[in-house]
Design a protein around this motif. Sequence first.
Motif, PDB file in Angstrom:
ATOM      1  N   GLN B 402      42.053   7.373  13.578  1.00  0.00           N
ATOM      2  CA  GLN B 402      40.831   8.174  14.358  1.00  0.00           C
ATOM      3  C   GLN B 402      41.521   8.844  15.633  1.00  0.00           C
ATOM      4  OE1 GLN B 402      37.635   8.525  14.114  1.00  0.00           O
ATOM      5  NE2 GLN B 402      37.586   7.964  12.170  1.00  0.00           N
ATOM      6  N   LEU B 404      40.827  11.439  19.205  1.00  0.00           N
ATOM      7  CA  LEU B 404      40.067  12.347  19.970  1.00  0.00           C
ATOM      8  C   LEU B 404      40.788  13.684  19.982  1.00  0.00           C
ATOM      9  CD1 LEU B 404      38.852  10.284  22.792  1.00  0.00           C
ATOM     10  CD2 LEU B 404      37.394  11.134  21.078  1.00  0.00           C
ATOM     11  N   ALA B 414      45.733  16.039  20.453  1.00  0.00           N
ATOM     12  CA  ALA B 414      44.946  14.904  20.112  1.00  0.00           C
ATOM     13  C   ALA B 414      45.617  13.686  20.386  1.00  0.00           C
ATOM     14  CB  ALA B 414      45.374  14.874  18.422  1.00  0.00           C
ATOM     15  N   PHE B 417      42.279   7.326  19.086  1.00  0.00           N
ATOM     16  CA  PHE B 417      40.922   7.029  19.661  1.00  0.00           C
ATOM     17  C   PHE B 417      40.898   5.629  20.028  1.00  0.00           C
ATOM     18  CE2 PHE B 417      36.456   5.489  18.825  1.00  0.00           C
ATOM     19  CZ  PHE B 417      35.942   6.324  19.574  1.00  0.00           C
ATOM     20  N   ILE B 479      36.224  16.795  25.837  1.00  0.00           N
ATOM     21  CA  ILE B 479      36.463  16.251  24.541  1.00  0.00           C
ATOM     22  C   ILE B 479      35.817  17.272  23.434  1.00  0.00           C
ATOM     23  CG2 ILE B 479      35.912  14.392  22.809  1.00  0.00           C
ATOM     24  CD1 ILE B 479      35.844  12.575  25.084  1.00  0.00           C
ATOM     25  N   SER B 481      36.188  17.004  19.947  1.00  0.00           N
ATOM     26  CA  SER B 481      35.810  16.366  18.678  1.00  0.00           C
ATOM     27  C   SER B 481      36.323  14.996  18.585  1.00  0.00           C
ATOM     28  CB  SER B 481      35.743  17.172  17.463  1.00  0.00           C
ATOM     29  OG  SER B 481      36.986  17.316  17.199  1.00  0.00           O
ATOM     30  N   GLN B 482      35.741  14.170  17.329  1.00  0.00           N
ATOM     31  CA  GLN B 482      36.598  13.111  17.069  1.00  0.00           C
ATOM     32  C   GLN B 482      36.494  12.820  15.543  1.00  0.00           C
ATOM     33  OE1 GLN B 482      34.148   9.346  17.949  1.00  0.00           O
ATOM     34  NE2 GLN B 482      35.382   8.438  16.272  1.00  0.00           N
ATOM     35  N   HIS B 483      37.604  12.851  15.014  1.00  0.00           N
ATOM     36  CA  HIS B 483      37.586  12.618  13.555  1.00  0.00           C
ATOM     37  C   HIS B 483      39.109  12.148  13.174  1.00  0.00           C
ATOM     38  CE1 HIS B 483      39.539  16.600  12.755  1.00  0.00           C
ATOM     39  NE2 HIS B 483      38.778  16.972  13.938  1.00  0.00           N
TER      40      HIS B 483
END
Lengths: 120, 532
Positions: B402, B404, B414, B417, B479, B481-483
């Motif tokens: 995961q 950020l 990146a 997370f 930030i 996105s988060q994936h």
Amino acid sequence: MYKIMIVDDSSFMRMMLKDILKNKYEIISEANNGEEAVEKYKTLKPDLVTIDMIMPNLNGIDAVKQIIKFDPKAKIIMVSAMGQELLVEEAIQSGAKAFIIKPFQPEKVLETVESVLKGK
Amino acid sequence: MEILSKYKEAFINESREIISNLNKTLLNLENDPSNLNLINETFRYLHNIKGMSATMGFEEITKISHELENIMDLARKGEKNLTSEIINILFKGVDWLEKLINGLEKNINIKEFNLSSLYEQINLVFSQPKESLKKESNHLDNFIIEPVKPSTLKIDIKILDDLVNLIGELVIAKNRLQEAILSLNDNVLSNLLYNVNKIISNLENTILKTRIVPIEYLFDRFPRMVRDLAKEQKKEINFIIQGKDIGLDRGILDELYEPLIHILRNAVYHGIETPEVRKEVGKDPQGKILLSAKKEENYVIIEVSDDGNGIDINKVKEIAIKKGLIKSNEIDLLTEERCFQLLTLPGFTTVTSVDKTSGRGVGLDVVKNKIESLNGSFKIESNFKKGSKFIIKVPLTLAIIQALIVDIYGETYALPFSIVKEVFSIKDTTNKVDFKGKSIPVINLKKILGIQNGSKSNMKEILIVDFKNQDVGIEISKIKSQHEIVVKPISKLLKPSNIFSGATILGNGEVVLILDINNIIMKEEEIGKQYR
């Protein structure tokens, strides 16, 4: 070319035996225990099988008995280590045609395989 | 030559597998010495090694395995009971086999090994009178052995890594294709694309799964070690393993070996008391160590707990103050959990004398660092006099994390997370912020990343991350996105800088570097010094 199946629970031993035999014969299959050997024999019908004496899931001798029951003319060579004479005797009585002894001597192995295949 | 080495390699590989199995069956025999299935299985393994080594002409290995096989043969026929002395000799013999096999790989001359004491001990077994002459049954009955392992295939880990990389490439290529197709507004093509998409995403999941192996491979290495350590320390320990079948990424599995050795050693040495002491305090003379694994969402939790002496929290505080790790007026503010975390600070150790294996530089700080480098966390719980628990939490796989996706002065990066505790906005660039009533340092990444100008923006965001139990801020622009991302290894050219742990490819095909925050903070010397 004659078709041979090699049965041994040690992949190292199978490799050894295969390297000795592969120039003169077709190695159609390998099995690593007695149960698998019996099953594969029934579907593949090889001309000759080498079977190790001591294996998990059905030992060599019981595998011989079951194969002979299915095909009384099966040509089986037992693979044994020194000091297993009693077992070898039992295997021969159960229907194995000959035996070879570990460590392998390539000429002896080839000689034994040839004579068993010819002895129709 | 080449042929010889091919056999040798096959021999070494298979022998190692057999030795690991032998250690397993011997351990089981120790608890159940008359179990005929185990006896037969052990016999068969020794028999296999004997046959293989005789074929290769490795005389010493043949000789030892032959002797050990003979012992097992007597046991099989009921002529010898497997006493704990005999099992010890078997263990010793198996250790020698392992040493000789390792020696083969490094081409060490066998003559360098002195095996006479082993043979002496083996001879003792045979010189003792036969214990019982049980049934003279047809010994073929003894060959029935329970079914073993389903068939599996060995694959070079490099091939799996290549597959993971290739699927990454495939996803990028597909994304390009997707853009092209969508611009055509063609229904038929779009439908076909949908199917391809589904298959590729299944394929991706399946390939990533190939890296997952049961934790058994790791756990099985410990019973023998715990047994030996316990014997050496004259302690009685019931070592229990749970959750063997839990799967974990191969890469992580290997990295956990050393931390777990360290924790288990601690448990045997400092946790479990001697049987006498245990009796005195009213505990079962036999101590218990439990090693367990369980899955929690995308994480695996590994726990080592013991019912030993526990950790004296007051002593921990005392030492921490004495060593200057914390001020005496601060100590009472710490929660119990935080106190135990003091144990993981560099330079902390409560044991004054250095014994043979624990101690000497490898402390819990190393354990914690290692686990954090895997994007995991490490926690200690303890009840003085009752026992301790060490809890390791690691992600299932390092290949997917995961993440950020962040913007730093107009460039995209990146970061995992899992390390981010909190995020908040600030107006101006700063090197300190207030967080939970404390002033904490902030790292500006501009210089480390070598960003010359970069776009300007009024708002900044601060990510709060944990570094050696301290909060540190990281300044970013925003930030995005988060994936989930697929981590790909990066070239060695970028490695020396140590500030990137890998790279990933975003859905739009953009290649993005993954920041190694721990190393970045370490690089910031100023902050590093402050927290030493």
